[in-house]
Each structure stands twice: as C-alpha cells, then as structure tokens.
Design an enzyme around this catalytic site. Structure first.
Site, PDB file in Angstrom:
ATOM      1  N   ASP A  67      29.872  41.692   4.127  1.00 29.53           N
ATOM      2  CA  ASP A  67      29.525  42.030   2.920  1.00 29.53           C
ATOM      3  C   ASP A  67      30.362  42.556   1.965  1.00 29.53           C
ATOM      4  O   ASP A  67      31.549  42.744   1.955  1.00 29.53           O
ATOM      5  CB  ASP A  67      28.387  43.104   3.168  1.00 29.53           C
ATOM      6  CG  ASP A  67      28.750  44.434   3.714  1.00 29.53           C
ATOM      7  OD1 ASP A  67      29.685  44.386   4.659  1.00 29.53           O
ATOM      8  OD2 ASP A  67      28.374  45.598   3.196  1.00 29.53           O
ATOM      9  N   GLU A  85      28.654  47.032   5.965  1.00 32.21           N
ATOM     10  CA  GLU A  85      29.837  48.107   5.877  1.00 32.21           C
ATOM     11  C   GLU A  85      29.919  49.035   4.596  1.00 32.21           C
ATOM     12  O   GLU A  85      29.934  50.119   4.405  1.00 32.21           O
ATOM     13  CB  GLU A  85      31.219  47.419   5.786  1.00 32.21           C
ATOM     14  CG  GLU A  85      32.480  48.494   6.151  1.00 32.21           C
ATOM     15  CD  GLU A  85      32.980  49.190   4.950  1.00 32.21           C
ATOM     16  OE1 GLU A  85      33.827  50.257   4.997  1.00 32.21           O
ATOM     17  OE2 GLU A  85      32.735  48.522   3.766  1.00 32.21           O
TER      18      GLU A  85
HETATM   19 ZN   LIG Z   1      35.727  46.917   2.811  1.00 38.19          ZN
END
Ligand SMILES: [Zn+2]
Length: 609
Positions: A179, A246
């Site tokens: 992401d 994340e």
């Molecule tokens: Zn990162």
C-alpha cells in the site's frame, strides 16, 4: 588534552541553553547558573578523580591508542554463489536491464494502492484495489510465480515461500508493503508529474510509492526473478511477506501474516528479517548506511478533568478547562529527562560518526572517544549532541499535547475537559515507566485542586475522601506499543555483520570499486513510529506508524529496517516520501536490486543458523 583543559573547554562549548536565541533575562540567568553548576560539577568530578586515582589508572578517561569505536565488517562478496553473482552484476550494469527495471517499477506505481484510516474490514470492496497489483506481479515476474509458493493471507496479504534444499537452515525473511499513502486531492497540481503516472524523465521515476515501498517490493521481486533466470536454486529457504495496510497500522496485513508465519514456521524461526527503513547517504563528509536496529514505542494518554457544572455567572475559581490547562502546563514545564546511554542504538550511532565522519567536530570526537569509560565525557558528548533537538527526540521519551476538547456553551461551566498527550517511548524505557512518570507528574496538582485521581484503572488519591471533581488518566488509540527489542549489532552479531558486508559489496559493485572503506555502516534507530532512521542529525523517511516489523518481533531477534536507497538520510536525491513529488532515481533502484540479490546470495551461503 589535559582534563583541566577539557573542563575549560566545556564551559565554552555548552549549548548555551538557548541563550543566543532567548531574549528573556530569566532564561539567560538560568543558563549562567546552569553553566556555573556544570562547570563546578565537572571541576569537582575532575578533582575527585585526580585525588582518588593512582596515576596509572588515569588512562580510563583518556583516548586509548587504536581504540575502535565502530568496527567495520569487510565487504562481503558471495563466493559459493560467486558465478551467479558476477553474472548478475554484469546484467545489472546494462541499459537493457535498466529499461526492465523502469518497466517493472513504473507498472507497479501506476496501480494506485492508497490506504485510508477508515477502510474497514477486508471484506469491504474498497480493498479490491489490490487485485490489479496482484495480477500485475503475476504477469511481470513469471519465474518467481512458478518457483515460489504463494499463499494469500487475510485475502490481500502475500506470503511467498522459495523452498531451499536444506530445511535445517532457518529461512531469510524479506518484507515490503503493497500500500501507499494517499495523494491529497488538493496537492495534485503540485506534482511535477502526475502521482500515479510512473513517469520516467530519463533519470528518475515519479509517483506515489516509487520509494515507499513499491521500490522495496519490486526490488525484491526483480532480484529473485533475475536470480531464477540465472538458474539459482536456494539452499536456504527465502520467504517474502507483503502486507497491504502498513500505512494505516498493519493490523489487517502484517498482523495476519505474522500469525500465519508463526503457525507455519514457529517462534524465532527466521535467521534474519529485512524490512523497509533507512538507506545511506553522505553525512558529515562520509557516506554512511544506517540500518535501523530499534524502534521507539508509543503511548497516547488522555487526561480528563470533571467538575460540577452550573451557570457561568457564578463561577468557581477553577473550571475543568482551567484545571486541565494547568495540568498541561505541568507537562510542558517538565519534559522527560533525556540521557545518552552507553550501548544504546543512538550512542552506537554517535560512536560511528565520531570515529568515521571527518565533518564531526573534534570536540565531539574526543568526548565520544572518552565517553566509553568516562561519565564526564559522556555528559559532554550528550550536551553537544542534544543541541540538535531532533537527535535528542530520538534518544529520549517525548511528549506532545496533540488533542484537546472541553466545554459546550459560552454560559455553561464545563463539566469536563480532556486532552491527549502522545508519547514516543525511548528504546531504554517502557510503557510502564512512562505511565508511572505521568501519574507522578500530576499528583500534586490533583491534590491542590482536590480532584479524585484515577490513573490507568488504579485509584491514586484516597478514593473515599470528598473531592471537588475527578482527574482520570487513561490510554487511548490502543494500549500503546513497547519499544522494539534492540537487534544485536556488535562485533559478534553475525547477521548484522553479514548485512554490513552485503551493503558494502552492493555499494562497491554498483560503482565498480572495492574495499571496505567507501561506505560505513552504523546501527541506527527508527524515529519512534515515524518510520525514520537517525543518521546522526538527520531524519529520512517519515511515516506516522512504525514499520510492519512490530508484528514480527517473535519471528527473529535479528530485525533490520533498511532499504539501501541512496540519498535517504543525507543525500540530495528527490524522495517526496509521504508528500508531493515522490520519485526515485532509477540508478538508485538498480542498486537496490543489487543489494537484495547480494543479500539473498550471502545469506544463502552463510554459516548463520
Ligand atoms: Zn513504508
């Protein structure tokens, strides 16, 4: 230099406690008192030292000849896998490969995989944006997908296993997230090239994720695809774990991947883990790489005050808001005490800079050389280093009052008011110690205002005594996160040494040079849940969360946050990580691929468990 000279010098070198910038007489006076106190303390400690010690023990506070504060590993070039390594180094130098690298990374950047805080469970359709990326990876890295076993974990987490021939060896774990942080609608015009264009301008590749962290994911995959094309068969198993949230905490991606890996491989099953993190760059006249061996913890504390309501025409001396304000002032007038501790990651980093960076002041060098044995020198080094507030923030536990609320109406006394303090916890401290300090900090004011005081579920004041109102401390946004375990990085820490040698080999090979001095490797620290790594005085990346590694603590003791990206931590390359104009030099990206290749080959043939 004689001890007495050192003491003299100390007085001149004191940071001045802001005397240069402060305009108030009070702070100047304070600074002078402080200087006098420090000089006196130094003189006393120096005189006690000379009185109590026989002459032959004097050297504990002097610089010993040949002392090595920051021993360096030698460049580590694969031997057993040397033929494949040589062949790949040649491949990576070609224009044909560069074009492939541009295609590989550009294609991934063109698939927007932004994550937001409010995306909900993975069953929500909004997560389907990751499917085109999965298809893209499958098409772009065919050998990888036919040789590695892929498991999708919690729908979008990718777990690849490249089975090695010797199952007795602990696998190598490589991590990178899919992401990217969102591009703000209002900033699109500020991008030199559209954020999801993957545009290559002849030097750099532009777009969100080009650095963070599609360069990591595509870099790892490009290295493995290239190794497979050269017929490499691993002896040691290699695992790739790729989370998909994340940037919004990792609770769906890395957390699920961690559970899956613990199930399949068990605790402490990996020889080492490499995830995103810092890179290398020139700092104080030396090219230095700073693998993150630690991360700070975090704790959010809500301070809530309640008191009787009523009409504001008949006010008490203190409203809830007034009392809260005093409590907050109490925080800001009492920052956490910060000290540089021998052996801590920040201390180790300062040692490496002192030893290897020519641009570091000679006084700091001397303090660091003595600091190992001499408390006075350690304090002097600390004084000099803490002139830089960013460095000081990385060393100690910090506090920032970030949210506040109270009151409902202009003519009504506020029945409650609250604020939230965000702490980033020093690697030498803990959640418990931070809570204790907060509790003690507010105790006397709670008493003065006659507030019934409860903190983190325990009664601090006498619960039965009549009170005017309440003061409650509680954790918010989760229970907090302890500082990460510190990865061993000494001379005997084989994984750190192997990583260091690998960094040098990749750096050298990319420049066609050899030797072990061209780039220095120093342990560093991620700047507490801000994804940055200290490289002495600079901070590179800046996430709001720490890396996905926080879910991987049980998998190995040897966790490194490092991406071998040139320029990070001191260079002049564009990066734009988490802001506009994120871009990566393709030359740097190819060097990252060399690094991942060299690491896999070195770990494969190493004698690590
Ligand atoms: Zn990162």
């Amino acid at each position: 230099m004689l001890q007495a000279d050192l003491v003299e010098k100390k007085a001149d070198e004191l940071p001045g406690v802001n005397t240069r910038t402060s305009t108030t007489k009070l702070s100047k006076a304070k600074a002078i008192v402080f200087k006098i106190a420090l000089v006196t303390a130094l003189l006393i400690s120096a005189s006690t030292y000379f009185v109590n010690r026989p002459f032959n023990s004097f050297p504990v506070c002097t610089i010993k000849d040949g002392v090595d504060l920051c021993p360096q590993a030698d460049e580590l070039v694969p031997e057993k896998n040397g033929v494949i390594w040589e062949s790949l180094q040649h491949t990576y130098s070609t224009e044909v490969f560069k074009a492939r690298a541009i295609d590989w990374l550009g294609g991934a950047v063109r698939i927007p995989t932004e994550t937001f805080d409010d995306m909900g469970d993975v069953t929500e359709p909004v997560w389907e944006k990751f499917l085109p990326l999965h298809d893209y990876l499958k098409d772009s890295f065919p050998l990888l997908h036919s040789n590695l076993e892929l498991t999708k974990v919690n729908t979008y987490g990718l777990l690849y296993v490249w089975e090695g021939s010797d199952s007795a060896l602990k696998p190598l774990l490589l991590a990178a997230h899919q992401d990217v942080v969102p591009v703000l609608e209002t900033t699109i015009n500020e991008w030199q090239h559209p954020p999801f264009s993957g545009y290559f301008d002849g030097e750099s590749l532009w777009g969100r994720g080009s650095c963070d962290d599609k360069s990591g994911l595509i870099g790892i995959m490009s290295a493995i695809e290239s190794m497979l094309e050269n017929g490499f068969k691993p002896t040691r198993t290699v695992v790739i774990a790729s989370g998909f949230d994340e940037e919004v905490s990792g609770v769906r991606g890395a957390s699920s991947l961690a559970t899956e890996m613990l199930d399949r491989f068990g605790e402490n099953a990996f020889t080492m883990l490499l995830d995103e993190g810092s890179g290398y760059g020139e700092v104080y006249g030396r090219v230095i790489a700073v693998p993150g061996i630690a991360e700070k913890g975090t704790l959010n504390v809500r301070i809530k005050v309640t008191s009787p309501g009523g009409h504001s025409s008949l006010p008490p001396p203190h409203t809830s808001i007034g009392m809260l304000a005093e409590l907050l002032v109490q925080y800001e007038t009492n920052p956490f005490e910060v000290h540089l501790t021998r052996g801590s990651p920040t201390y180790r980093n300062a040692q490496c800079m002192a030893q290897h960076a020519p641009g570091v002041s000679s006084s700091l060098k001397e303090h660091m050389l003595r600091a190992e044995h001499c408390d006075g020198a350690l304090r002097a080094a600390e004084q000099e280093l803490f002139k830089n507030r960013a460095f000081m923030s990385l060393v100690g536990t910090t506090q920032a009052i970030d949210l506040v609320d109270g009151g409902v109406k202009v003519n009504a006394l506020p029945e409650q008011a609250w604020a939230i303090v965000n702490h980033r916890i020093s690697t030498e401290s803990s959640i418990a110690a931070t809570k204790v300090r907060d509790i003690e900090l507010l105790e006397s004011l709670a008493n003065d205002f006659n507030l019934s005081y409860t903190a983190f579920g325990s009664h601090i004041s006498n619960g039965d005594a009549p009170s005017y109102g309440t003061l409650t401390l509680s954790t918010v946004f989760g229970d907090g996160l302890e500082p990460a375990p510190v990865t061993p990085s000494g001379k005997d820490a084989a994984p750190f040494q192997l990583l260091s040698g690998t960094i040098k080999a990749a750096y050298n090979s990319h420049r066609n040079i050899s030797g072990s001095d061209a780039i220095i490797v120093s342990p560093g620290i991620m700047s507490g849940n801000t994804g940055g790594v200290l490289s002495m005085y600079r901070i590179s990346f800046g996430n709001d969360w720490d890396t996905d590694t926080r879910f991987y603590w049980k998998l190995t003791d040897h966790i490194f946050r490092y991406g071998h990206l040139g320029g990070a931590g001191g260079g002049s390359l564009p990066s734009g990580v988490h802001t506009v104009n994120e871009a990566i030099s393709i030359n740097s990206f190819v060097e990252m691929i060399r690094f991942y290749t060299t690491l896999v080959l070195n770990v494969d043939e190493s004698s690590l468990p």
